[in-house]
Design a protein around this motif. Structure first.
Motif, mmCIF file in Angstrom:
data_model
loop_
_atom_site.group_PDB
_atom_site.id
_atom_site.type_symbol
_atom_site.label_atom_id
_atom_site.label_comp_id
_atom_site.label_asym_id
_atom_site.label_seq_id
_atom_site.Cartn_x
_atom_site.Cartn_y
_atom_site.Cartn_z
ATOM 1 N N TRP A 1 0.832 -1.192 0.000
ATOM 2 C CA TRP A 1 0.000 0.000 0.000
ATOM 3 C C TRP A 1 0.876 1.254 0.000
ATOM 4 O O TRP A 1 1.744 1.405 0.867
ATOM 5 N N PRO A 2 0.694 2.141 -0.947
ATOM 6 C CA PRO A 2 1.540 3.344 -1.026
ATOM 7 C C PRO A 2 1.197 4.346 0.077
ATOM 8 O O PRO A 2 0.108 4.319 0.652
ATOM 9 N N SER A 3 2.135 5.226 0.356
ATOM 10 C CA SER A 3 1.898 6.254 1.370
ATOM 11 C C SER A 3 1.008 7.357 0.796
ATOM 12 O O SER A 3 1.060 7.681 -0.392
ATOM 13 N N VAL A 4 0.181 7.925 1.665
ATOM 14 C CA VAL A 4 -0.785 8.953 1.255
ATOM 15 C C VAL A 4 -0.764 10.090 2.266
ATOM 16 O O VAL A 4 -0.702 9.854 3.481
ATOM 17 N N CYS A 5 -0.831 11.306 1.761
ATOM 18 C CA CYS A 5 -1.024 12.475 2.608
ATOM 19 C C CYS A 5 -2.360 13.124 2.242
ATOM 20 O O CYS A 5 -2.633 13.355 1.065
ATOM 21 N N LEU B 1 -4.497 13.003 -1.142
ATOM 22 C CA LEU B 1 -5.953 13.068 -1.148
ATOM 23 C C LEU B 1 -6.347 14.493 -0.800
ATOM 24 O O LEU B 1 -6.111 14.960 0.313
ATOM 25 N N LEU B 2 -6.915 15.201 -1.779
ATOM 26 C CA LEU B 2 -7.406 16.561 -1.566
ATOM 27 C C LEU B 2 -8.896 16.459 -1.255
ATOM 28 O O LEU B 2 -9.688 16.014 -2.092
ATOM 29 N N THR B 3 -9.269 16.849 -0.057
ATOM 30 C CA THR B 3 -10.673 16.757 0.334
ATOM 31 C C THR B 3 -11.056 18.025 1.074
ATOM 32 O O THR B 3 -10.206 18.706 1.652
ATOM 33 N N LEU C 1 -4.907 12.235 -5.941
ATOM 34 C CA LEU C 1 -3.999 12.694 -6.982
ATOM 35 C C LEU C 1 -2.621 12.076 -6.784
ATOM 36 O O LEU C 1 -2.056 12.144 -5.687
ATOM 37 N N ARG C 2 -2.095 11.488 -7.833
ATOM 38 C CA ARG C 2 -0.742 10.948 -7.757
ATOM 39 C C ARG C 2 0.239 12.110 -7.613
ATOM 40 O O ARG C 2 0.183 13.083 -8.378
ATOM 41 N N ALA C 3 1.126 12.053 -6.631
ATOM 42 C CA ALA C 3 2.042 13.165 -6.363
ATOM 43 C C ALA C 3 2.910 13.479 -7.575
ATOM 44 O O ALA C 3 3.175 14.654 -7.879
ATOM 45 N N GLU C 4 3.334 12.464 -8.278
ATOM 46 C CA GLU C 4 4.145 12.682 -9.475
ATOM 47 C C GLU C 4 3.361 13.439 -10.541
ATOM 48 O O GLU C 4 3.897 14.317 -11.223
ATOM 49 N N ALA C 5 2.067 13.123 -10.680
ATOM 50 C CA ALA C 5 1.225 13.827 -11.652
ATOM 51 C C ALA C 5 1.030 15.280 -11.252
ATOM 52 O O ALA C 5 0.964 16.169 -12.108
#
Length: 405
Positions: A55-59, A151-153, A229-233
């Motif tokens: 599971w990838p890290s998410v902020c 995750l932009l919420t 949103l993918r951080a790289e994108a």
């Protein structure tokens, strides 16, 4: 001329304007029904997915301005995400005067869950909207953790415990750079029940969800309340700097990602809900009017075309039906009734999605007339210098930025 041949020109000249309008409205509705990406269907939900091996890290980034009233119903749901990987939350207090930041810290202390960092970037500089300035600060803080996803919420969005897990799995499985869900808005008051489903219906008509997720199409949109949103994108699209002036920031964000080569997906949510109430018509009116003219790029020509289009598509059918019945004009009544029937049929799935009675479907022309007036009012506000007003800030029409010219 045989009665089976072409209609004589003399007869065509006597066809009334109401008949032409009703026939044009019916033709428009048949085109919308079949050729506008099946926008009226409500089965576009998170695509099938499988759990990743790692599971990838998410902020999670939450911009918040004067949100103390809704934060107790939303923030605990974000902190309580059942996510197997590393995740943390960054709430950005955008100059709140109601103690939003302090309340967020208190909620985190009481509820536990994901780690929370509360920051404040100060007032936005010229050329930035307050929300995007806060998002920029949150993303900058998150980058120190080197997350794979952001995750932009919004501060008024409540998430089911598995929301983040399902979003990440869908993005990973489908290879999407942006996965967004249209949160289920409140429909508790009388005006919410009348206006809110139509709001989502109109949005889907402008941006058909099926086209957004299809590779090779130019249609792009997102729902700002829930955007993974993918951080790289984000770096590739220079988000949010490249859209720093955007009032309709979610659509601008999706366009920026898609222009930079990213894949975008948008659909309806089942387990992501807005907790913000809009009990009065004035509340809903302000929500729409603050950005409607910006959607039209502040163009009087586009405004006139939109008003004419809304009138033809939504107002002509009931008018033609009633006028035709009263005057005995059978053609106008039949064309108008057929257009009204198609319109109501395409609206019914959205009403079912929101759990509303189907008898509201024939009232869509009335709701559309409200949106028409809201759009005109949005233009009037702009020309009076009030622009896109939101929580004490007013944004005038932005000039074209050098890097977007």
């Amino acid at each position: 001329m045989s009665r089976f041949g072409p209609v004589p020109w003399g007869r065509l000249r006597h066809v009334s304007a109401i008949e032409w309008s009703a026939a044009g409205s019916l033709a428009a509705w048949l085109w919308l029904l079949l050729c506008q990406g099946f926008f009226w269907r409500t089965d576009v939900r998170l695509p099938p997915s499988r759990d990743p091996v790692r599971w990838p890290s998410v902020c999670v980034v939450i911009p918040a301005r004067d949100e103390a009233a809704v934060l107790p119903a939303s923030l605990p749901s974000v902190l309580a995400q059942d996510y197997p990987g590393r995740a943390e939350v960054f709430l950005v207090d955008d100059g709140s005067a109601d103690g939003t930041g302090a309340l967020a810290r208190e909620l985190a202390r009481r509820c536990g869950g994901l780690p929370l960092t509360v920051g404040s970037p100060g007032e936005p500089p010229a050329g930035w909207t307050g929300k995007l300035w806060a998002v920029r600060h949150g993303i900058a803080s998150a980058r120190a953790r080197d997350p794979e996803f952001l995750l932009l919420t919004d501060a008024d969005i409540a998430h089911a415990p598995d929301s983040l897990r399902r979003l990440v799995a869908a993005a990973r499985t489908g290879g999407f750079d942006l996965v967004s869900q249209m949160a289920r808005l409140r429909t508790e008051s009388r005006w919410e029940r009348l206006v809110v489903p139509a709001f989502v219906y109109f949005f889907a008509q402008l941006y058909p969800f099926r086209r957004i997720g299809r590779a090779g199409t130019r249609t792009a949109a997102a729902a700002g309340g829930c955007v993974l949103l993918r951080a790289e994108a984000a770096e590739r699209a220079r988000v949010p700097d490249s859209i720093r002036h955007a009032v309709i920031d979610d659509v601008a964000l999706a366009r920026a990602v898609k222009r930079s080569g990213g894949r975008v997906w948008l659909g309806l949510a089942d387990r992501v809900d807005s907790v913000r109430p809009y009990p009065r018509l004035g509340d809903l009116w302000s929500m729409v009017a603050r950005s409607a003219y910006a959607q039209l790029r502040h163009s009087p020509v586009l405004l006139a075309g939109t008003v004419a289009g809304l009138a033809l598509v939504y107002l002509v059918p009931p008018v033609a039906t009633v006028a035709g019945a009263v005057t005995g004009n059978a053609a106008a009544a039949v064309f108008g009734a057929a257009a009204w029937l198609v319109m109501s049929g395409t609206y019914a799935p959205m009403l079912r999605h929101y759990g509303q009675p189907l008898w509201l479907a024939p009232l869509l022309p009335f709701t559309a007339s409200l949106y028409l007036l809201m759009t005109v009012d949005s233009a009037v506000r702009h020309h009076r210098g009030r622009g896109a007003a939101w929580k004490g800030r007013t944004y005038a029409r932005p000039e074209v930025l050098p890097d977007e010219g």
